[in-house]
Write an enzyme that holds these catalytic residues in place. Structure first.
Site, PDB file in Angstrom:
ATOM      1  N   ARG A 102      -1.734  -5.901  -8.549  1.00  0.00           N
ATOM      2  CA  ARG A 102      -0.708  -6.922  -8.322  1.00  0.00           C
ATOM      3  C   ARG A 102      -0.765  -7.910  -9.487  1.00  0.00           C
ATOM      4  O   ARG A 102      -0.495  -7.552 -10.607  1.00  0.00           O
ATOM      5  CB  ARG A 102      -0.935  -7.604  -6.972  1.00  0.00           C
ATOM      6  CG  ARG A 102      -0.520  -6.746  -5.808  1.00  0.00           C
ATOM      7  CD  ARG A 102      -1.135  -7.210  -4.522  1.00  0.00           C
ATOM      8  NE  ARG A 102      -2.597  -7.041  -4.556  1.00  0.00           N
ATOM      9  CZ  ARG A 102      -3.404  -7.206  -3.533  1.00  0.00           C
ATOM     10  NH1 ARG A 102      -2.925  -7.607  -2.390  1.00  0.00           N
ATOM     11  NH2 ARG A 102      -4.690  -6.988  -3.638  1.00  0.00           N
TER      12      ARG A 102
ATOM     13  N   LYS B 219     -18.203  -6.548   6.847  1.00  0.00           N
ATOM     14  CA  LYS B 219     -16.900  -7.175   6.639  1.00  0.00           C
ATOM     15  C   LYS B 219     -16.164  -7.270   7.973  1.00  0.00           C
ATOM     16  O   LYS B 219     -15.992  -6.260   8.658  1.00  0.00           O
ATOM     17  CB  LYS B 219     -16.097  -6.323   5.631  1.00  0.00           C
ATOM     18  CG  LYS B 219     -14.957  -7.077   4.995  1.00  0.00           C
ATOM     19  CD  LYS B 219     -14.401  -6.289   3.810  1.00  0.00           C
ATOM     20  CE  LYS B 219     -13.073  -6.857   3.372  1.00  0.00           C
ATOM     21  NZ  LYS B 219     -12.494  -6.106   2.262  1.00  0.00           N
TER      22      LYS B 219
ATOM     23  N   SER C  36      -2.857  -7.705   2.685  1.00  0.00           N
ATOM     24  CA  SER C  36      -3.166  -7.588   4.117  1.00  0.00           C
ATOM     25  C   SER C  36      -3.556  -8.950   4.677  1.00  0.00           C
ATOM     26  O   SER C  36      -3.189  -9.292   5.809  1.00  0.00           O
ATOM     27  CB  SER C  36      -4.326  -6.614   4.326  1.00  0.00           C
ATOM     28  OG  SER C  36      -3.979  -5.335   3.883  1.00  0.00           O
TER      29      SER C  36
ATOM     30  N   HIS D 267       0.840  -1.200   0.000  1.00  0.00           N
ATOM     31  CA  HIS D 267       0.000   0.000   0.000  1.00  0.00           C
ATOM     32  C   HIS D 267       0.879   1.256   0.000  1.00  0.00           C
ATOM     33  O   HIS D 267       0.623   2.209  -0.734  1.00  0.00           O
ATOM     34  CB  HIS D 267      -0.868   0.060   1.265  1.00  0.00           C
ATOM     35  CG  HIS D 267      -1.947  -0.971   1.351  1.00  0.00           C
ATOM     36  ND1 HIS D 267      -2.042  -1.856   2.393  1.00  0.00           N
ATOM     37  CD2 HIS D 267      -2.995  -1.252   0.551  1.00  0.00           C
ATOM     38  CE1 HIS D 267      -3.102  -2.635   2.234  1.00  0.00           C
ATOM     39  NE2 HIS D 267      -3.694  -2.292   1.112  1.00  0.00           N
TER      40      HIS D 267
END
Ligand code: ADP
Length: 163
Positions: free
Chosen positions: A90, A41, A128, A17
């Site tokens: 990514r 979430k 993460s 990040h």
């Protein structure tokens, strides 16, 4: 003034990040980092904890503001006068989701564009969720997150240890 908007869960913020943030901050006069708030979430860190960690990590940037976001990304951009959403890419696995989101956002708000920064090779495997998993199994997160994040993870796991 060019304003960018970088949304994400940042649960927690990683060097991947930070790489996108560092490069993104050079592209915009002002960059908002928007910590997504989604009650559905489950996250390791609370909304406030994620905001505080990101704030601490980016405290030396003078054109970055860290905020919470609990609304549609494009609506929040309009509210703040942001012209661009910033995202990191990514592997190809990110592509499908990002392609869908970008087109969806463009459909509902053609004036706001999304720009992507390709991750550096060394961060291409970093997420993460992999950091959380590594920490959960006692691995060393130091190569992947800033020190204060590593410390926060250690503290969090200590406090939530199953007895
Ligand atoms: P989200 O839940 O929105 O995917 P994340 O915090 O996982 O939130 O990611 C926010 C943004 O940061 C996304 O654009 C994601 O692709 C990007 N990102 C996450 N990890 C990396 C990394 N290692 N390198 C580059 N970009 C990354």
């Amino acid at each position: 003034m060019k304003i960018g908007f970088y949304p994400g869960s940042f649960d927690p913020i990683t060097f991947g990040h930070l790489d996108i943030i560092t490069r993104g901050a050079k592209l915009f006069d002002k960059l908002y980092i928007a910590i997504s708030i989604n009650p559905n979430k489950k996250t390791m860190f609370t909304d406030d904890e994620r905001v505080d960690l990101v704030k601490e990590v980016v405290k030396d940037f003078d054109n970055i503001e860290v905020i919470k976001s609990d609304m549609l990304t494009v609506e929040h951009c309009k509210l703040l006068g942001a012209s661009h959403i910033l995202r990191g890419l990514r592997a190809v696995t990110d592509y499908d989701y990002e392609f869908q989101m970008t087109n969806f956002n463009h459909e509902i708000s053609p004036d706001i564009d999304t720009i992507f920064l390709m991750t550096q090779g060394k961060y291409s495997f970093l997420s993460s969720s992999s950091v959380r998993e590594l920490a959960l199994f006692g691995g060393d997160t130091a190569p992947f997150v800033p020190l204060i994040v590593k410390e926060a993870i250690t503290k969090k796991l200590k406090n939530t240890k199953i007895k």
